[in-house]
Design a protein around this motif. Structure first.
Motif, PDB file in Angstrom:
ATOM      1  N   THR A  26       0.804  -1.224   0.000  1.00  0.00           N
ATOM      2  CA  THR A  26       0.000   0.000   0.000  1.00  0.00           C
ATOM      3  C   THR A  26       0.836   1.274   0.000  1.00  0.00           C
ATOM      4  OG1 THR A  26      -0.127  -0.021   2.418  1.00  0.00           O
ATOM      5  CG2 THR A  26      -1.921  -1.109   1.216  1.00  0.00           C
ATOM      6  N   GLU A  29       0.901   4.559  -4.797  1.00  0.00           N
ATOM      7  CA  GLU A  29      -0.351   4.622  -5.547  1.00  0.00           C
ATOM      8  C   GLU A  29      -0.015   4.877  -7.008  1.00  0.00           C
ATOM      9  OE1 GLU A  29      -4.111   6.232  -3.842  1.00  0.00           O
ATOM     10  OE2 GLU A  29      -3.745   7.812  -5.329  1.00  0.00           O
ATOM     11  N   ARG A  39      -2.957   0.472  -5.529  1.00  0.00           N
ATOM     12  CA  ARG A  39      -1.873   0.620  -4.559  1.00  0.00           C
ATOM     13  C   ARG A  39      -1.027  -0.636  -4.619  1.00  0.00           C
ATOM     14  NH1 ARG A  39      -4.166   3.995   0.574  1.00  0.00           N
ATOM     15  NH2 ARG A  39      -4.706   5.834  -0.650  1.00  0.00           N
TER      16      ARG A  39
END
Length: 98
Positions: A26, A29, A39
Motif C-alpha cells: 500500500t 499509488e 496501490r
C-alpha cells in the motif's frame, strides 16, 4: 490509427490489477486516469489518505510500460510519467510478467 477507448480501458485496468498482484502493498499509488488506480509495493505500511509515493501516467504509456514496449527511465525523462516519493520507481516491477 486511433485506439478503441474500451479496449484501452480494459487493458489499462487489467495491467494495473496485475501490478497490484505482482507487487502487493500500500505504499505506492499508481494512477492511470481516467481508467485505474491501484496501490502496490510493500513497506512502509500506509493505511490512510494519499500515499507518500505516487506514480501517474496516461493509459497508453502505462500499457507500453507494463508490457515492456517502453522503458521506465525514458518515460520519466520525457514527462510521460510523473513519479514522486522514495518508492515511486517502478523499474523493479515493470514490465509485468505475463
Amino acid at each position: 490509427m486511433p485506439f478503441d477507448r474500451q479496449v484501452l480501458a480494459a487493458r489499462t485496468r487489467l495491467l494495473a490489477d496485475a501490478l497490484a498482484v505482482e507487487a502487493p502493498g500500500t505504499s505506492t499509488e499508481v494512477r492511470i486516469p481516467p481508467f485505474a488506480v491501484v496501490r502496490c509495493i510493500e513497506d512502509p505500511r500506509h493505511t490512510r489518505g494519499t500515499p507518500p509515493n505516487v506514480v501517474e501516467s496516461d493509459p497508453l504509456t502505462w500499457v507500453r510500460l507494463a508490457t515492456g514496449r517502453a522503458q521506465w527511465a525514458a518515460a520519466v525523462e520525457n514527462a510521460q510519467v510523473k513519479a514522486s516519493g522514495e518508492r515511486a520507481d517502478l523499474v523493479e516491477v515493470l514490465p509485468i510478467p505475463g
